[in-house]
Design a protein around this motif. Structure first.
Motif, PDB file in Angstrom:
ATOM      1  N   PRO A  27      25.142  38.502  40.389  1.00  0.00           N
ATOM      2  CA  PRO A  27      25.188  37.101  40.794  1.00  0.00           C
ATOM      3  C   PRO A  27      26.630  36.603  40.732  1.00  0.00           C
ATOM      4  O   PRO A  27      27.412  37.106  39.910  1.00  0.00           O
ATOM      5  N   GLU A  28      26.921  35.609  41.547  1.00  0.00           N
ATOM      6  CA  GLU A  28      28.307  35.196  41.748  1.00  0.00           C
ATOM      7  C   GLU A  28      29.082  34.902  40.458  1.00  0.00           C
ATOM      8  O   GLU A  28      30.163  35.430  40.225  1.00  0.00           O
ATOM      9  N   ASP A  29      28.484  34.048  39.600  1.00  0.00           N
ATOM     10  CA  ASP A  29      29.237  33.644  38.414  1.00  0.00           C
ATOM     11  C   ASP A  29      29.432  34.813  37.454  1.00  0.00           C
ATOM     12  O   ASP A  29      30.483  34.938  36.821  1.00  0.00           O
ATOM     13  N   LEU A  30      28.445  35.690  37.376  1.00  0.00           N
ATOM     14  CA  LEU A  30      28.565  36.847  36.496  1.00  0.00           C
ATOM     15  C   LEU A  30      29.620  37.808  37.039  1.00  0.00           C
ATOM     16  O   LEU A  30      30.451  38.323  36.284  1.00  0.00           O
ATOM     17  N   ALA A  31      29.633  38.007  38.365  1.00  0.00           N
ATOM     18  CA  ALA A  31      30.631  38.879  38.990  1.00  0.00           C
ATOM     19  C   ALA A  31      32.030  38.368  38.672  1.00  0.00           C
ATOM     20  O   ALA A  31      32.941  39.146  38.357  1.00  0.00           O
ATOM     21  N   ALA A  32      32.190  37.051  38.697  1.00  0.00           N
ATOM     22  CA  ALA A  32      33.505  36.460  38.421  1.00  0.00           C
ATOM     23  C   ALA A  32      33.931  36.760  36.983  1.00  0.00           C
ATOM     24  O   ALA A  32      35.087  37.104  36.728  1.00  0.00           O
ATOM     25  N   GLN A  33      32.990  36.653  36.064  1.00  0.00           N
ATOM     26  CA  GLN A  33      33.319  36.921  34.660  1.00  0.00           C
ATOM     27  C   GLN A  33      33.680  38.382  34.454  1.00  0.00           C
ATOM     28  O   GLN A  33      34.630  38.704  33.740  1.00  0.00           O
ATOM     29  N   VAL A  34      32.918  39.286  35.097  1.00  0.00           N
ATOM     30  CA  VAL A  34      33.184  40.716  34.952  1.00  0.00           C
ATOM     31  C   VAL A  34      34.556  41.047  35.548  1.00  0.00           C
ATOM     32  O   VAL A  34      35.351  41.780  34.970  1.00  0.00           O
ATOM     33  N   ARG A  35      34.827  40.457  36.703  1.00  0.00           N
ATOM     34  CA  ARG A  35      36.107  40.677  37.378  1.00  0.00           C
ATOM     35  C   ARG A  35      37.260  40.294  36.456  1.00  0.00           C
ATOM     36  O   ARG A  35      38.219  41.029  36.272  1.00  0.00           O
ATOM     37  N   GLU A  36      37.105  39.132  35.829  1.00  0.00           N
ATOM     38  CA  GLU A  36      38.162  38.632  34.952  1.00  0.00           C
ATOM     39  C   GLU A  36      38.397  39.604  33.787  1.00  0.00           C
ATOM     40  O   GLU A  36      39.539  39.929  33.453  1.00  0.00           O
ATOM     41  N   ARG A  37      37.294  40.083  33.186  1.00  0.00           N
ATOM     42  CA  ARG A  37      37.419  41.002  32.052  1.00  0.00           C
ATOM     43  C   ARG A  37      38.064  42.324  32.484  1.00  0.00           C
ATOM     44  O   ARG A  37      38.876  42.890  31.770  1.00  0.00           O
ATOM     45  N   CYS A  38      37.690  42.815  33.670  1.00  0.00           N
ATOM     46  CA  CYS A  38      38.251  44.069  34.155  1.00  0.00           C
ATOM     47  C   CYS A  38      39.762  43.950  34.315  1.00  0.00           C
ATOM     48  O   CYS A  38      40.525  44.827  33.898  1.00  0.00           O
ATOM     49  N   GLN A  39      40.175  42.826  34.899  1.00  0.00           N
ATOM     50  CA  GLN A  39      41.613  42.641  35.104  1.00  0.00           C
ATOM     51  C   GLN A  39      42.336  42.553  33.760  1.00  0.00           C
ATOM     52  O   GLN A  39      43.406  43.121  33.570  1.00  0.00           O
ATOM     53  N   GLN A  40      41.682  41.854  32.825  1.00  0.00           N
ATOM     54  CA  GLN A  40      42.258  41.726  31.490  1.00  0.00           C
ATOM     55  C   GLN A  40      42.371  43.100  30.838  1.00  0.00           C
ATOM     56  O   GLN A  40      43.378  43.411  30.206  1.00  0.00           O
ATOM     57  N   ALA A  41      41.332  43.909  30.990  1.00  0.00           N
ATOM     58  CA  ALA A  41      41.306  45.230  30.361  1.00  0.00           C
ATOM     59  C   ALA A  41      42.413  46.113  30.933  1.00  0.00           C
ATOM     60  O   ALA A  41      43.081  46.837  30.199  1.00  0.00           O
TER      61      ALA A  41
END
Ligand code: C2E
Ligand code: CA
Ligand code: CA
Length: 721
Positions: free
Chosen positions: A205-219
């Motif tokens: 879902p859109e909002d969850l994808a955004a959160q995962v994306r953010e964490r991936c970039q952070q990682a």
């Protein structure tokens, strides 16, 4: 053939060979049909700290290998009997290349035999003539390589076992946000090729994808850190709680480990439920009760000073004869009984049980705080009597016998009531006082309730008696309407009358409206009574007209409960239609408190009455808030100065100035002013001097029955004409 060790140092690698304590670096079995070569090999390896055992043919070689389990085999291809390739294949039947590395020695320096050597399972090959200086290095290198390979195999195996039992699903997310499943937490032990699943945007879902994306970039930005994210995923409409951890892996990818923690969350909820609830009944326990009470007390404290501060109550309930049930019928049945009691008591607090709840509302709760002791919180009561009503209802629901295993049981409760804040401002005091009241109820004969302040119980009992009496009175015609004349004090002519309700109960005698009207308001009976007054008043007006008497207005009092009745206007119009009266002859009196309690609705109702032609009077003026704003905002025609000022006109100068001010103000606003409760001539004269000539009071006439009023009116008319 023998074993060669030590000998001349020819500059081979000194891998610990010169420290005998550390033992041999490795054990090697060398197989060659040339004894001279074997001797040279032995010597050379001995210099490097290795022990070499030699054999001139394959049979002897294999025997040595089985017996000694060497670290490496040096194997000539050309042998008497079976050749080196065959021996190598034989070795490979038992040992893998990393378990027992084989280095083949070949005089046949052609690609074909090198290829065949690898095919047979050799790790490496050496060409003859052997280069003695390099031999040890070569062998150590092969040993190291197979050692590394062994370690790698081992850790791979370990990793595989870990994965096989790992509960997390593991995903790989690359720069392009392509997601690949590395391991599925739900399909244990499975491995092999995992295809890409799709992109983040497609999978989540859109909002969850955004959160995962953010964490991936952070990682990716902080490669050594493990980041986490808790989320719920609506899998097939059954939401799952998940916990994800992110860590950067090689090649610009992020490893995402996702754990389904739904079960854990459910456990947590269960534990929380257990911490706050009584296991037997499912009600709250003492702990939950105390913390709720504390919160409520804080809220009540905050509400002090507000126009309608919050009021609450607690009920302490103890079963009178529970111990006997437990002792005679056993604990299991006793437990069942408590469950039924808990259910019935809870039922009383349910929104549907309006009978008991009256005005209590959100924030009500029941707890079992001991064996057969229950506590209730009534979170918001506008009147202490409502707490008594809830208690009364509990007595009623428990009166019904409880059927358990063929026994018909009746448990009666004794209930103590403590009011908040007057009976205590902290949980301990309140519980203690409610408990005391409960004991008083037991002493009073059980199966009853008792307020902590005993006068409350008396008052409530009286309320009940009045309520029952009023219902009976309505059905049996015990109510009457009296009329008190309103006079023009200049010439004593009758200009109107106020309708006042009278009640003569066959048992209790004549009861003052100041006593029964508040109870009628609380019970809602005022709606029916009020309609009765309208009907009687208009009927009387019509009767006077029919007798040829000049028409006058009749004033009817309205309470706030009536004002809040959505059918008020319909009722009034119905009475008008029923009697055929002219609305111009009707006046309605309300007090400021009525306006305060039903502000929005009152304004609306008053406007509609005004539109019908009804006259509006503001009753008891001066006692309430005496706010001029009411006079500005509401369409009143008349203000009635409260009788308390009139009665103290002669004794208090303040009352005189107040009455004078009200008269002046009323006039300036173009309102009629009427004085109420005029008993003495000097009061009448004072009012006349100030320009207020409309009056009502014992000086002119008491409230009287229609018959008496008729005679009074006729007499007045005769005297004037
Ligand atoms: P209220 O509306 O202020 O009514 C006037 C009260 O003053 C009446 O009391 C009346 O008997 C009394 N009164 C009149 N002149 C004098 C006087 O010169 N001296 C003294 N001491 N008292 C005088 P009552 O009939 O006992 O009614 C009391 C209250 O009950 C009323 O006060 C009114 O608020 C309420 N009430 C009476 N009938 C009704 C009704 O039909 N509907 C509603 N909602 N309330 C009513
Ligand atoms: Ca009145
Ligand atoms: Ca009044």
């Amino acid at each position: 053939m023998g074993t060669g060790q030590g000998g001349d140092n020819e500059g081979g690698p000194a891998t610990g060979g010169d420290s005998p304590a550390s033992g041999p670096v490795a054990t090697v079995v060398a197989i060659d049909d040339d004894a001279m070569t074997l001797l040279m090999i032995s010597r050379t390896l001995a210099v490097a700290g290795m022990v070499c055992h030699t054999a001139t043919d394959g049979v002897e070689g294999l025997r040595l290998i089985r017996e000694l389990k060497p670290d490496l085999v040096l194997l000539d291809i050309v042998l008497v009997g079976e050749d080196g390739f065959g021996i190598c294949r034989e070795i490979r039947r038992t040992w893998s290349p990393e378990e027992l590395p084989v280095v083949m020695v070949t005089g046949l320096d052609d690609l074909g035999s090198i290829h065949s050597a690898y095919q047979a399972g050799a790790n490496d090959f050496l060409a003859k003539p052997l280069h003695w200086k390099h031999l040890s290095f070569r062998i150590l290198h092969v040993l190291q390589a197979s050692q590394s390979l062994r370690e790698l195999r081992e850790s791979l195996g370990t990793l595989r076992s870990i994965l096989a039992v790992h509960p997390d699903s593991i995903f790989m997310v690359d720069r392009e946000e392509q997601v690949t499943l590395v391991h599925s937490g739900s399909q244990r032990g499975e491995s092999g090729h995992r295809p890409a699943l799709g992109t983040l945007a497609r999978l989540l879902p859109e909002d969850l994808a955004a959160q995962v994306r953010e964490r991936c970039q952070q990682a990716l930005g902080t490669p050594s850190e493990v980041l986490s994210l808790d989320f719920t995923h609506p899998f097939e409409n059954e939401p799952r709680f998940c916990e994800a951890r992110f860590v950067a892996s090689a090649q610009d990818r992020v490893l995402v480990m996702v754990r389904d923690i739904t079960q854990r969350k459910l456990f947590e909820q269960q534990i929380r439920h257990m911490a706050y609830h009584d296991v037997l009944t499912g009600l709250w326990n003492r702990h939950a009760f105390n913390s709720t009470l504390e919160r409520l007390l804080a809220e009540i404290q905050r509400s002090e000073g507000a126009p309608l501060p919050l009021r609450a109550a607690i009920l302490y309930l103890d079963l009178d004869n529970f111990k006997r049930v437990n002792d005679t019928l056993g604990h299991a049945l006793g437990d069942d009984l408590l469950k039924v009691v808990a259910a019935r008591v809870s039922e009383v607090l349910r929104p549907s049980d309006m009978l008991a709840r009256a005005e209590t509302g959100d924030g009500d709760s029941v707890a079992r705080i001991g064996g057969d002791e229950f506590c209730l919180i009534l979170g918001n009561i506008s009147n202490p009597m409502n707490a008594g009503r809830v208690a009364q209802r509990i007595l009623e629901v428990l009166r019904q016998p409880i059927l358990l295993e063929g026994h018909e049981l009746v448990v009666t409760p004794s209930i103590g009531i403590a009011l908040i804040p007057q009976d205590g401002q902290d949980p301990d005091t309140l519980l203690k006082n409610a408990d005391r009241a409960m004991y008083a109820a037991k002493e009073g004969g059980r199966n009853r309730f008792q307020f902590f302040d005993p006068s409350m119980s008396t008052r409530l009992l009286e309320c009940f008696a009045l309520e029952v009496g009023m219902r009976r009175g309505l059905a049996h015609g015990a109510f009457h309407v009296f009329f008190q004349p309103q006079i023009d004090a200049r010439n004593h002519t009758v200009i109107g009358m106020e309708a006042l309700l009278r009640w003569d109960d066959p048992e209790m005698g004549s009861i003052s409206p100041t006593r029964f009207i508040p109870v009628a308001e609380e019970t809602g009976l005022i709606v029916e009574l009020g309609e009765f007054v309208f009907r009687e008043a208009l009927t009387f007006i019509q009767a006077l007209l029919a007798e040829g008497l000049p028409s006058i207005r009749v004033a009817v009092n309205l309470s706030s409960v009536q004002m809040l009745d959505p059918q008020l206007l319909d009722r009034i119009e119905h009475c008008i239609a029923l009697t055929g009266a002219n609305p111009m002859n009707l006046e309605v009196e309300v007090t400021e408190s009525v306006l305060l309690e039903s502000s929005g609705q009152a304004l609306n109702a008053l406007r509609r009455m005004k539109d019908l032609g009804i006259t509006l009077a503001l009753d008891d003026f001066g006692t309430g808030f005496s706010s001029l704003s009411y006079l500005h905002h509401y369409p009143f025609d008349i203000i009635k100065i409260d009788q308390s000022f009139i009665q103290s006109l002669s004794s208090e100068s303040q009352s005189r100035s107040l009455a004078a001010a009200i008269i002046a103000m009323g006039k300036s606003l173009g309102l009629e002013v009427m004085a109420e409760g005029v008993e003495h001539l000097d009061q009448a004269n004072f009012l006349l001097d100030r320009g207020c000539h409309k009056a009502q009071g014992f000086l002119y006439g008491r409230p009287m029955s229609p018959g008496v009023f008729r005679a009074f009116y006729r007499e007045q008319l005769a005297r004037v004409t």
